[in-house]
Scaffold this motif. Structure first.
Motif, PDB file in Angstrom:
ATOM      1  N   UNK A  92     -28.105   8.906  55.984  1.00  0.00           N
ATOM      2  CA  UNK A  92     -29.210   7.957  55.865  1.00  0.00           C
ATOM      3  C   UNK A  92     -28.701   6.543  55.563  1.00  0.00           C
ATOM      4  N   UNK A  93     -27.597   6.419  54.837  1.00  0.00           N
ATOM      5  CA  UNK A  93     -27.066   5.085  54.505  1.00  0.00           C
ATOM      6  C   UNK A  93     -26.702   4.285  55.749  1.00  0.00           C
ATOM      7  N   UNK A  94     -26.313   5.000  56.823  1.00  0.00           N
ATOM      8  CA  UNK A  94     -25.947   4.308  58.054  1.00  0.00           C
ATOM      9  C   UNK A  94     -27.142   4.133  58.982  1.00  0.00           C
ATOM     10  N   UNK A  95     -28.130   4.986  58.840  1.00  0.00           N
ATOM     11  CA  UNK A  95     -29.358   4.812  59.622  1.00  0.00           C
ATOM     12  C   UNK A  95     -30.095   3.556  59.184  1.00  0.00           C
ATOM     13  N   UNK A  96     -30.134   3.340  57.879  1.00  0.00           N
ATOM     14  CA  UNK A  96     -30.851   2.198  57.321  1.00  0.00           C
ATOM     15  C   UNK A  96     -30.193   1.792  56.010  1.00  0.00           C
ATOM     16  N   UNK A  97     -29.275   0.807  56.066  1.00  0.00           N
ATOM     17  CA  UNK A  97     -28.605   0.372  54.838  1.00  0.00           C
ATOM     18  C   UNK A  97     -29.575  -0.109  53.757  1.00  0.00           C
ATOM     19  N   UNK A  98     -30.799  -0.414  54.133  1.00  0.00           N
ATOM     20  CA  UNK A  98     -31.799  -0.818  53.153  1.00  0.00           C
ATOM     21  C   UNK A  98     -32.142   0.285  52.165  1.00  0.00           C
ATOM     22  N   UNK A 118     -35.599   4.512  59.351  1.00  0.00           N
ATOM     23  CA  UNK A 118     -34.745   5.698  59.464  1.00  0.00           C
ATOM     24  C   UNK A 118     -35.516   6.844  60.110  1.00  0.00           C
ATOM     25  N   UNK A 119     -36.745   7.052  59.698  1.00  0.00           N
ATOM     26  CA  UNK A 119     -37.589   8.115  60.265  1.00  0.00           C
ATOM     27  C   UNK A 119     -37.743   7.918  61.775  1.00  0.00           C
ATOM     28  N   UNK A 120     -38.086   6.714  62.189  1.00  0.00           N
ATOM     29  CA  UNK A 120     -38.296   6.408  63.604  1.00  0.00           C
ATOM     30  C   UNK A 120     -37.014   6.634  64.406  1.00  0.00           C
ATOM     31  N   UNK A 121     -35.885   6.214  63.872  1.00  0.00           N
ATOM     32  CA  UNK A 121     -34.610   6.379  64.578  1.00  0.00           C
ATOM     33  C   UNK A 121     -34.281   7.856  64.791  1.00  0.00           C
TER      34      UNK A 121
END
Length: 187
Positions: free
Chosen positions: A95-101, A112-115
């Motif tokens: 998850x950290x790489x899907x969305x660093x936020x 992250x969910x959408x990706x």
């Protein structure tokens, strides 16, 4: 009962065994094509994967996608994912790489969910391969060393929500999508 590590021995022995098995099995066994899409480093798993495939009587053909280039490879019909015609596609994500936020307070997991869900939908639509996807783990590291319990609970809740959607997607596509329960393995 001996463990896999007991059976295999040190990494050097595994690498040597894989080299010998590759020569022995070349062209003589059913081929198992595996394409790995990932957003972190996984190359160290390849010898173990090959060893286990050979020991199961299969000749592995493993391709590993570029680091953190998952969406591009899934959307590009000329990428290794489709060119190698794999039997299995492993979608392995952090998850950290899907969305660093996700490392900041007040994180909204919608990106992250959408990706994840778009990637799964595209793979199912574009490939007949079995798709294996892991559940996500809450971020292991945070922006600062201290984290309020409420913020940690919020992140964990957001990740559990994405995992529930991954499981629901897999249930809707049970003939093709399988979930690797990292969340349960970790707990």
């Amino acid at each position: 009962m001996p463990t896999l590590v007991d059976e295999m021995g040190p990494l050097a022995a595994v690498l040597q065994a894989v080299s010998g098995l590759e020569a022995e099995y070349r062209g003589g066994s059913p081929v198992l094509g595996v394409a790995i899409l990932r957003n972190y480093t996984v190359e160290a798993i390849e010898p173990l994967l090959k060893y286990l495939a050979f020991k199961s009587g299969l000749e592995p053909k493993v391709t590993i996608g570029e680091y953190d280039n998952v969406r591009q490879e899934v959307l590009n019909t000329d990428s290794h994912v489709y060119a190698s015609k794999p039997d299995v596609i492993v979608l392995s994500l952090l998850v950290e790489h899907l969305d660093p936020g996700c490392l900041r307070s007040g994180w909204d997991a919608s990106q992250a969910r959408e990706t994840v869900l778009a990637t799964l939908a595209d793979l199912v639509q574009r490939s007949r391969a079995l798709v294996m996807v892991n559940t996500l783990l809450p971020p292991l590291h945070f922006e600062n060393a201290l984290l309020a319990p409420a913020a940690a609970a919020h992140r964990a809740s957001q990740v559990r929500s994405i995992n529930a959607e991954i499981r629901a997607f897999a249930a809707q596509h049970a003939h093709q999508v399988f979930v690797i329960e990292w969340e349960r393995i970790l707990s």
